[in-house]
Design a protein around this motif. Structure first.
Motif, PDB file in Angstrom:
ATOM      1  N   GLN A   1      -8.540  -0.006  -1.319  1.00  0.00           N
ATOM      2  CA  GLN A   1      -8.885  -1.270  -0.677  1.00  0.00           C
ATOM      3  C   GLN A   1     -10.325  -1.257  -0.160  1.00  0.00           C
ATOM      4  O   GLN A   1     -11.030  -2.231  -0.255  1.00  0.00           O
ATOM      5  CB  GLN A   1      -7.894  -1.475   0.478  1.00  0.00           C
ATOM      6  CG  GLN A   1      -7.701  -2.890   0.898  1.00  0.00           C
ATOM      7  CD  GLN A   1      -6.385  -3.060   1.669  1.00  0.00           C
ATOM      8  OE1 GLN A   1      -5.587  -2.147   1.808  1.00  0.00           O
ATOM      9  NE2 GLN A   1      -6.158  -4.255   2.163  1.00  0.00           N
TER      10      GLN A   1
ATOM     11  N   ASP B   1      -5.535  -1.082  -5.134  1.00  0.00           N
ATOM     12  CA  ASP B   1      -5.035  -1.640  -3.882  1.00  0.00           C
ATOM     13  C   ASP B   1      -5.998  -2.714  -3.389  1.00  0.00           C
ATOM     14  O   ASP B   1      -7.036  -2.404  -2.818  1.00  0.00           O
ATOM     15  CB  ASP B   1      -4.887  -0.523  -2.844  1.00  0.00           C
ATOM     16  CG  ASP B   1      -4.170  -1.013  -1.601  1.00  0.00           C
ATOM     17  OD1 ASP B   1      -3.845  -2.214  -1.534  1.00  0.00           O
ATOM     18  OD2 ASP B   1      -3.933  -0.186  -0.705  1.00  0.00           O
TER      19      ASP B   1
ATOM     20  N   THR C   1       0.832  -1.200   0.000  1.00  0.00           N
ATOM     21  CA  THR C   1       0.000   0.000   0.000  1.00  0.00           C
ATOM     22  C   THR C   1       0.865   1.248   0.000  1.00  0.00           C
ATOM     23  O   THR C   1       0.579   2.213  -0.704  1.00  0.00           O
ATOM     24  CB  THR C   1      -0.935  -0.021   1.224  1.00  0.00           C
ATOM     25  OG1 THR C   1      -1.752  -1.180   1.145  1.00  0.00           O
ATOM     26  CG2 THR C   1      -1.808   1.211   1.260  1.00  0.00           C
TER      27      THR C   1
HETATM   28 MG   LIG Z   1      -2.477  -2.586   2.069  1.00  0.00          MG
END
Ligand SMILES: [Mg+2]
Ligand SMILES: Nc1ncnc2c1ncn2[C@@H]1O[C@H](COP(=O)(O)OP(=O)(O)OP(=O)(O)O)[C@@H](O)[C@H]1O
Lengths: 337, 577, 372
Positions: free
Chosen positions: C88, C164, C43
């Motif tokens: 995410q 992500d 990330t």
């Molecule tokens: Mg991550």
């Protein structure tokens, strides 16, 4: 979508209100001539005077701040410290303060053309302040609880007034301070001590002790004439008695040094001392400083001339010098068990 | 706003980026606001208290503290705060338990009713109780004396006990809210397992429930202590008349009676310093307790707690609860409203003595009261709006931004929570009376600045709670979509935290509308607020008008609450993932 | 479209160094995956590329443009990098409708109203959300929110898309479906995709090329998925790309034994000279690359023997755990094949083991990875 509109509408209203709020903060009236009077006179008196004065001088943005003399003087002192003076004219009943202000060079000299008509036990030969009202204090009593009104000062030492006498706090109220000084000067500290032994209490402002008497919390109290009179007229359970030795306290009016509104201040003082102004004062139940103004008959007040004659005497300059000591001594006596 | 006059920001140091970006500007702005509005005034108080002519002077501080009147004020403050905290805790815990752990009828309604005392400003409550229980003339005392042919008064409200009683009536909801919330969220299995192992209800309550609730109880109690310690209204109305002063009323007396002399101000600052330190200690203790309270007793899900069957006590306890509300809320309110219609104080409540003339008079004819209402209105509106915005800004920097020097802001952000109203007022006087080039004395601005400082804590709390709900990625998604920092704030962050901002606005607006403690030290001839007007009317013996104005204040508060309910219901979005 | 180049990129938070000296070149128009264990800094890499974080050292360029280079005080803010980001957690704005979410990047870029509406509608169609334009996010399923995020990242035709772990919160079916859609979108639009995941299956399925990172943020291997899968550079890559058996091997008298036992190992005939010369070796082997047979079938001497400790039926295959001289092996048996060959085994039965495919690793290196 509907919900969103509500949010939008809500925030628009909120903004508008807030703008109004901030505008309110910023928007002080910008009249050409302004006048701010600090006075210990209650609304019932100063309000009427304001109305009349405004009728005559609509060009002046007149405002007043009404509070006990102690508070007024604290405010004046604080303003002096901060250098931002709001007060133009000072009018209250703590005569020694005016001597002090005069000594400190805080007052403007002004001799009103009306001043020659003034009858008062106190006068400033130099013309820095002029009495504008003769306040008298009587003994106000609760008519429901006190069958026989007290007639003389020693009457207050009677057992039937045990724990029932209230005196306004002399630290807060100018009239109360001068009254105490007058009583001490006439009857000695001994008299105050005896009052305390009979359960005398210190209240707050001079208005509150009258209300406490009207409600029956107190049985008797020292009451400024016009405050008691207003309440009696409204039907309060109050009576007002004046012993032979009278508490007569002139309330001087003075212009504060350096005011930018001197012209307006002079106009106000002229009005105050004029026959019209004094007639209003008389109508509220307090004594005018002119003898050519008639008193309301039904109140049974002594005339100006008579009151000046019956008045207890006081050396105000000396009292001024001893103010702290007097307050402290009074406090010590009243706090004693 | 106030920035122009403040010291220059330590902004240049912030940020390692090539540009002086939004982050640095926001941080600098936030720091400046907090420094100017809160930090400097507080520092000035300590400075004035401890330093004479440029050198520390502890001896004089001790001398002032040893003076009987200062010392007594200190003692009274402690006694009152201790008493109020003690009784508020007992009452708060008892009623919280009653509405969340028993089968008391109408529990939900009762729960709401127990919050009502919160709405009633305690100094108006004190005014009412003075009318009801003053030794000779109190309506209740008179009635009792009449009924039983007593000689002396039954109750004397002008006493430490009276002050404690009245404050308790209106402060116990602090404890009630904390404890009833915690009781509801407590995991019932903890109690159930104790029960399965054979413990009786009393044992469970004593050994399991009470200890688990202790952090919440203590948190509520400390809030009460903090509030009471620095509370002006009730002791001012019920204490000064008989010579009982606490710290705030003593400071008021000093400031308003000693001609603004330096010793008076100094005594005030010394007492204030003590208040700040005490408040700091209380808050510190509270944060410790709250941390300790986070162990796993409280589960997020709502559960069905163990409920005690009251059986025969059901009706008596319901009556007791209702009676409590009647006595602490309804009776004073009715008294205030009725007295407000009287021609003059002390006459009997007959129709011929009652009218709406007073109302008309104070709303339309009397400039002082009209001004007071208008002053309070725009001051609280302006303060609420500005404080809300500034609070949003500061919370945003604290919660969301990565910028060097943030720790400074985090430290400053704690300050508003620990500075009592009296202290703020005094600090603001020291700061804004011309010493630093700006003289706001006697203007509405000085009250405004004090309100911003006083209510900053509310705004920070509400805004940072809202901001913590907004995940960072929402803002970053906007940046990635091409929005600048400002655009991302405008389009994403602000719309999302709007409910929190609205809440902050009203959390400030309503209390500010009836504020007394701060404004009573700051008001000038033309800047009385509603609270000040009621208080000074009472002080001047205009009891009836004080009651009428109090009625108006109560009406505004009720209307305000209703409006909040409306607005917050429409703005809080349903289900934000 | 543009490639992305990371040169000696470092990033630390206080004293904690997440990555140091990371260099990588992502080609224009490819789908490039960062695969690595949780917490390895995937990330962080994406955030560095997007401009949400600042580099501690090194430089990043997108296309021909250097966007981050602390040494030269360059840091383009995220909004000027022309990248699309899918987070995410989707980060779909809860107060905006699907349409408002998707059109926002165009509004911000001051695209003419008509064109913006046109493009937003097209993108919404592309991700299969037609008809849901007026819904608010809380009225959408997780997968639908995911598509909104994708559409929003795509709508402004970014040069680079950063994703992500966008599929981690979806159920298995949806994940597979979205995987294809992302791949498909990339083929159609030609956008460069940087994809971050810890899920090797997704990585293998979606990437043109991928980088395997270890827990300390170092690149272990870069290459096409099949190359990496077939020829893992080291034991870490090997184990990270799927369940791995590591069998310590000992060579005695020219024969291979499971170390410390008398269990001989049958190795595939052509292990192709890849075998290192070291003494203490470890044979790496995928569960599907091991064949089992009942030990009684006669060739027991030639093949290693073990005991079937547990067999779990998984539908198409059987997951077997074998104890081979104290080393546990996992073997996936194809159910169909096993039945056809009559090789269905019972727990507790001794089995013969044959390895089809083996990667050789140095035991010392393996120990350093903490794999054995
Ligand atoms: Mg991550
Ligand atoms: N703002 C930060 N401050 C301090 N440490 C950080 C910060 N952001 C990330 N880290 C640390 O950097 C390391 C890498 O974090 P990162 O979020 O990139 O992991 P990841 O590979 O994405 O993991 P996952 O697969 O769980 O999402 C972690 O050890 C994390 O704790």
């Amino acid at each position: 979508m509907k919900r969103k509109n509500a949010v939008v509408r809500g925030s628009i209203i909120g903004m508008a209100l807030a703008v109004a709020g901030v505008a309110g903060l910023a928007g002080a009236a910008n009249g050409a001539e302004k006048l701010m009077v600090y006075t210990s006179m209650k609304e019932s008196l100063i309000g009427k005077l304001r109305d009349e004065f405004q009728k005559r001088h609509p060009e002046i943005a007149f405002d007043y701040y009404s509070a006990g003399a102690g508070k007024l003087m604290a405010k004046v002192a604080a303003e002096r410290q901060s250098g931002r003076m709001t007060v133009d004219v000072l009018w209250h009943s703590e005569v020694p303060d005016f001597y002090a202000l005069k000594r400190d060079g805080m007052l403007e000299k002004y001799v009103s053309p009306e001043a020659q008509n003034v009858r008062s036990p106190v006068k400033d030969p130099d013309g820095f302040f002029t009495p504008a009202r003769l306040g008298t204090l009587g003994i106000a009593y609760n008519t429901k609880k006190v069958a026989v009104p007290p007639k003389s000062w020693p009457d207050l030492l009677d057992a039937r007034f045990r724990n029932g006498l209230g005196i306004a706090n002399p630290a807060l109220s100018g009239t109360s301070f001068v009254s105490v000084s007058l009583l001490v000067n006439t009857f000695g500290w001994d008299y105050i001590q005896k009052l305390r032994r009979n359960g005398a209490l210190v209240g707050q402002g001079s208005g509150q002790v009258v209300d406490d008497t009207a409600s029956g919390d107190l049985l008797v109290t020292l009451a400024p004439d016009y405050i008691a009179v207003e309440k009696i007229r409204k039907g309060a359970n109050l009576g007002l008695a004046f012993p032979k030795e009278m508490l007569v306290i002139p309330s001087p009016v003075a212009i504060v040094k350096g005011t930018p509104n001197r012209k307006a201040a002079e106009k106000f003082i002229d009005f105050l001392l004029s026959k019209d102004g004094q007639t209003i004062i008389a109508s509220t139940g307090t004594l005018p400083i002119r003898s050519d103004v008639a008193l309301p008959k039904e109140l049974g007040l002594a005339s100006t001339e008579e009151a000046v004659g019956r008045a207890m005497k006081l050396d105000y300059l000396k009292t001024m010098a001893e103010k702290e000591a007097i307050l402290e001594k009074f406090d010590a006596i009243m706090k004693a068990k | 706003m106030t920035g122009a006059s403040g010291p220059s920001a330590p902004a240049g140091a912030a940020g390692n980026g090539p540009r002086f970006g939004a982050a640095e500007v926001l941080l600098a702005l936030s720091v400046v606001v907090l420094v100017v509005v809160v930090a400097i005034p507080v520092l000035l108080i300590f400075w004035t208290a401890l330093v004479v002519d440029g050198s520390p002077n502890v001896k004089e501080v001790l001398a002032i503290l040893r003076k009987p009147d200062t010392y007594e004020a200190l003692r009274n403050s402690v006694v009152i705060a201790a008493g109020v905290t003690f009784f508020s805790t007992i009452i708060g815990v008892f009623f919280a338990w009653l509405v969340s752990r028993t089968d008391l009828p109408f529990k939900e309604t009762m729960k709401l009713l127990f919050l009502v005392p919160f709405m009633l400003p305690s100094f108006i409550g004190a005014l009412a109780w003075k009318m009801l229980l003053s030794p000779r003339s109190g309506f209740v005392n008179k009635a009792l004396a009449g009924a039983f042919g007593l000689d002396g008064p039954v109750f004397d409200i002008y006493s430490l006990g009276g002050i404690i009683a009245v404050e308790t009536m209106y402060l116990f909801p602090f404890v009630f809210i904390q404890v009833s919330g915690a009781l509801e969220r407590m995991d019932p299995t903890l109690e159930e397992s104790a029960r399965i192992s054979g413990a009786g209800l009393l044992t469970i309550t004593r050994r399991i429930t009470l200890p688990l609730m202790l952090p919440s109880i203590a948190a509520g109690a400390l809030l009460v202590a903090l509030y009471s310690l620095s509370h002006f209204g009730v002791p001012a109305i019920l204490g000064t008349e008989v010579g009982i002063y606490n710290i705030p009323t003593k400071i008021y007396e000093k400031i308003h009676q000693s001609g603004g002399s330096f010793t008076a101000i100094r005594t005030g600052t010394i007492l204030s310093s003590i208040l700040v330190v005490a408040a700091g200690v209380i808050l510190w203790a509270q944060s410790l307790l709250l941390k300790a309270g986070r162990f796993q007793v409280i589960s997020g899900k709502s559960m069905r707690p163990m409920v005690l069957k009251l059986r025969g006590l059901k009706v008596p306890l319901l009556i007791l609860s209702i009676l409590y509300i009647l006595v602490t809320v309804v009776l004073p309110t009715v008294t205030i409203v009725l007295v407000g219609t009287l021609k003059t104080y002390g006459v009997s409540f007959t129709l011929s003595n009652m009218s709406l003339d007073n109302l008309k008079y104070i709303l339309f004819d009397w400039k002082m009261t009209r001004d007071a209402i208008w002053n309070s209105f725009y001051l609280s509106l302006g303060a609420a709006f500005v404080t809300m915005l500034v609070g949003t800004l500061i919370s945003y920097v604290i919660v969301k931004m990565k910028v060097r020097g943030k720790f400074l802001l985090e430290f400053l952000g704690v300050l508003p929570f620990s500075v009592p109203g009296t202290v703020i007022a005094l600090g603001v006087i020291l700061m804004w009376s011309g010493k630093f080039g700006v003289n706001l004395y006697n203007t509405a601005w000085i009250i405004f600045v004090a309100y911003v400082a006083r209510y900053m804590a509310f705004s920070l709390k509400s805004n940072s709670a809202a901001l913590e709900q907004v995940h960072d990625s929402l803002e970053e998604a906007a940046r990635a979509s091409g929005a600048t920092h400002w655009q991302a704030l405008r389009d994403i962050v602000i719309p999302l935290i709007k409910p929190g901002m609205v809440a902050a606005f009203f959390l400030i607006f309503l209390p500010a509308l009836r504020e007394l403690t701060t404004s009573v030290l700051l008001y000038g001839p033309t800047t009385r607020t509603i609270g000040v007007a009621i208080y000074t009317l009472n002080e001047d013996g205009e009891t009836v008008y004080a009651a009428t104005l109090a009625t108006v204040a109560l009406a505004i508060i009720v209307v305000g609450q209703v409006v909040i309910k409306r607005i917050t219901r429409t703005t809080v979005p349903g289900d934000q993932a | 479209m543009a490639g992305v180049e990371l040169r000696e990129v470092s990033r630390s938070f206080g004293r904690h160094t997440v990555m140091e000296g990371l260099s990588l070149a992502v080609r224009d128009g490819e789908c490039f995956t960062f695969l690595g264990p949780s917490g390895c800094g995937k990330t962080v890499v994406l955030r560095l590329i997007a401009g949400f974080e600042r580099l501690s050292g090194g430089a990043i360029s997108i296309g021909a443009r250097v966007v981050s280079d602390p040494a030269r005080k360059v840091h383009a803010p995220p909004e000027r990098r022309n990248v699309g980001v899918v987070f995410q957690d989707y980060a779909v704005w809860p107060h905006k409708t699907v349409y408002e979410n998707v059109v926002y990047p165009l509004v911000i870029r001051k695209v003419a109203k008509g064109e913006a509406a046109e493009r937003a509608a097209q993108t919404i169609r592309d991700v299969g959300l037609s008809g849901l334009e007026a819904r608010l996010p809380y009225q959408l399923s997780g997968g639908q929110q995911q598509r909104v995020a994708l559409a929003r990242a795509l709508v402004s035709n970014p040069e680079v898309m950063l994703l992500d772990e966008p599929l981690s919160n979806l159920d298995a079916n949806l994940r597979e479906e979205m995987r294809f859609e992302i791949k498909d979108l990339q083929r159609r639009t030609g956008v460069t995709i940087l994809y971050v995941t810890h899920d090797q299956e997704v990585a293998l399925a979606i990437s043109d090329r991928m980088a395997v990172l270890d827990a300390r943020g170092r690149v272990r291997q870069v290459g096409a998925p099949d190359t990496i899968y077939e020829n893992p550079g080291d034991s870490f890559v090997f184990s990270f790309l799927g369940v791995a058996n590591f069998i310590p091997v000992e060579r005695r008298d020219g024969l291979d034994f499971v170390r410390g036992t008398a269990v001989p190992l049958a190795l595939p005939p052509a292990d192709g000279g890849a075998r290192p010369a070291a003494d203490r070796l470890v044979a790496g082997c995928r569960p599907t690359d091991i064949a089992l047979s009942p030990a009684s079938s006669g060739d027991a001497e030639r093949h290693a023997a073990g005991v079937l400790k547990r067999a779990v039926f998984l539908g198409a295959s059987i997951d077997c755990r074998i104890d081979a001289g104290g080393t546990e092996l996992r073997v996936l048996q194809d159910v169909g094949a096993a039945e056809r060959a009559g090789l269905v085994l019972r727990e507790g039965e001794p089995v013969a083991i044959r390895l089809h495919d083996v990667k050789w690793f140095d035991a010392a290196a393996l120990a350093k990875e903490g794999l054995r």
